[in-house]
Design a protein around this motif. Structure first.
Motif, PDB file in Angstrom:
ATOM      1  N   LEU A 250       0.857  -1.180   0.000  1.00 34.83           N
ATOM      2  CA  LEU A 250       0.000   0.000   0.000  1.00 34.83           C
ATOM      3  C   LEU A 250       0.893   1.228   0.000  1.00 34.83           C
ATOM      4  O   LEU A 250       1.738   1.398   0.884  1.00 34.83           O
ATOM      5  CB  LEU A 250      -0.902   0.010   1.234  1.00 34.83           C
ATOM      6  CG  LEU A 250      -1.689   1.311   1.495  1.00 34.83           C
ATOM      7  CD1 LEU A 250      -2.719   1.566   0.403  1.00 34.83           C
ATOM      8  CD2 LEU A 250      -2.357   1.262   2.872  1.00 34.83           C
TER       9      LEU A 250
ATOM     10  N   VAL B 255       3.416  -1.111   4.049  1.00 35.86           N
ATOM     11  CA  VAL B 255       2.942   0.245   3.772  1.00 35.86           C
ATOM     12  C   VAL B 255       4.114   1.199   3.579  1.00 35.86           C
ATOM     13  O   VAL B 255       5.070   1.197   4.361  1.00 35.86           O
ATOM     14  CB  VAL B 255       2.058   0.776   4.920  1.00 35.86           C
ATOM     15  CG1 VAL B 255       1.522   2.169   4.583  1.00 35.86           C
ATOM     16  CG2 VAL B 255       0.904  -0.184   5.206  1.00 35.86           C
TER      17      VAL B 255
ATOM     18  N   MET C 286      -4.745   0.119   7.476  1.00 37.32           N
ATOM     19  CA  MET C 286      -4.091  -1.160   7.779  1.00 37.32           C
ATOM     20  C   MET C 286      -5.068  -2.124   8.443  1.00 37.32           C
ATOM     21  O   MET C 286      -5.065  -3.325   8.153  1.00 37.32           O
ATOM     22  CB  MET C 286      -2.868  -0.934   8.666  1.00 37.32           C
ATOM     23  CG  MET C 286      -1.693  -0.308   7.943  1.00 37.32           C
ATOM     24  SD  MET C 286      -0.119  -0.413   8.876  1.00 37.32           S
ATOM     25  CE  MET C 286      -0.544   0.487  10.362  1.00 37.32           C
TER      26      MET C 286
ATOM     27  N   ILE D  82      -3.557   6.050   8.219  1.00 37.82           N
ATOM     28  CA  ILE D  82      -2.857   4.840   7.779  1.00 37.82           C
ATOM     29  C   ILE D  82      -3.212   3.655   8.675  1.00 37.82           C
ATOM     30  O   ILE D  82      -3.438   2.537   8.198  1.00 37.82           O
ATOM     31  CB  ILE D  82      -1.338   5.071   7.749  1.00 37.82           C
ATOM     32  CG1 ILE D  82      -0.973   5.953   6.554  1.00 37.82           C
ATOM     33  CG2 ILE D  82      -0.574   3.739   7.691  1.00 37.82           C
ATOM     34  CD1 ILE D  82       0.497   6.212   6.395  1.00 37.82           C
TER      35      ILE D  82
ATOM     36  N   ALA E 205       3.872   4.130   8.879  1.00 36.12           N
ATOM     37  CA  ALA E 205       4.199   3.234   7.770  1.00 36.12           C
ATOM     38  C   ALA E 205       5.543   2.550   7.999  1.00 36.12           C
ATOM     39  O   ALA E 205       6.385   3.027   8.758  1.00 36.12           O
ATOM     40  CB  ALA E 205       4.236   4.024   6.461  1.00 36.12           C
TER      41      ALA E 205
END
Length: 287
Positions: A2, A213, A203, A199, A229
């Protein structure tokens, strides 16, 4: 993997466009099975219009606007998270930092609100035009009674932004955070709302770990993405303080830094040091 990308100063050039080479790099990443999410201080409605205008909207699975205050799943066109400020939040902030003493405006999902007892600052007018949102003048009490305000944005000259940021942070009560989001802008939201939080939400939805990520950005409000990340990538045009928080520094937004970053992600299995990453960015610049 991602990839979560900021827009202004990152995916977009200084002319607010996505270069053809960057667009192709995003297409290639998507075709290899990569997932894309956009995360910005912009309203979600503005983000969607921009991605559509630049012909990349079909590549993106999510739009996280207002620094993570609203997250839209693109395929279903449904909000998976919203976190507007309550009227109690708005009044609490106003009581502690005396909003009337500084030019500012308020964002709902569909409009920008401005106090009718203050002159409209040029930076407020600019955001309304850039985001294609109506600029509505209203009585302060009416604005502070709303339940759909996602953030308060303070505006000032570039040379004064750091001093204003320090002053506001000293006055804000527990539970709220001020973040510099551009040369002339400071956003105030609840402390738990930031791009890193967005984020974390993605996730959980995707059931993936941080190692899957990568996040890329250029401003102070992107640092929380770097922390959340597995790989944090700063743009070459980012301030030095932002670069120091990243595991990789790519080229600038006007030198197609996203292309360099995507090429590095494709070829590298592990993050590299700041010194190594800067060299890689230079080596990947277009001829």
């Amino acid at each position: 993997m991602l990839l979560v990308t900021d827009l202004d100063g990152t995916l977009l050039t200084s002319q607010k466009t996505i270069s053809p080479r960057t667009r192709q790099a995003l297409i290639d990443f998507h075709q290899r099975g990569g997932l894309l999410a956009a995360c910005s201080a912009r309203p979600v409605s503005s983000m969607m219009r921009l991605l559509q205008q630049q012909q990349v909207d079909a590549l993106f699975g999510w739009c996280a606007g207002f620094n993570g205050g609203q997250i839209l799943e693109m395929a279903q066109q449904r909000n998976i998270h919203t976190a507007a400020l309550s009227c109690m939040n708005l009044r609490d902030i106003d009581r502690h930092i005396a909003l009337s003493l500084c030019p500012h405006h308020f964002f709902s999902a569909d409009a920008i609100y401005h106090r009718c007892d203050q002159q409209v600052a040029p930076w407020t007018t600019y955001e309304a035009r850039l985001f294609e949102l109506p600029l509505i003048s209203a009585a302060p009490g009416n604005i502070l009674n709303r339940h759909d305000i996602y953030k308060i944005t303070l505006v000032t000259e570039q040379l004064k932004i750091n001093a204003l940021f320090a002053e506001v942070n000293n006055k804000l009560p527990y539970g709220y955070t001020a973040t510099i989001t551009g040369e002339n802008y400071i956003d105030i939201q609840r402390s738990e709302i930031n791009k890193g939080y967005a984020i974390s939400m993605l996730m959980r939805q995707l059931n993936i770990t941080a190692e899957k990520v990568a996040a890329i950005g250029d401003q102070q409000n992107d640092i929380s993405m770097f922390s959340a990340a597995g790989i944090g990538i700063a743009m070459g045009n980012a301030p030095e303080a932002v670069k120091q928080q990243a595991s990789y520094v790519t080229a600038s937004n006007d030198d197609e830094g996203i292309v360099c970053a995507l090429e590095w992600l494709r070829c590298s299995a592990h993050p590299v040091t700041m010194r190594q990453s800067t060299t890689l960015a230079e080596n990947n610049e277009p001829d």
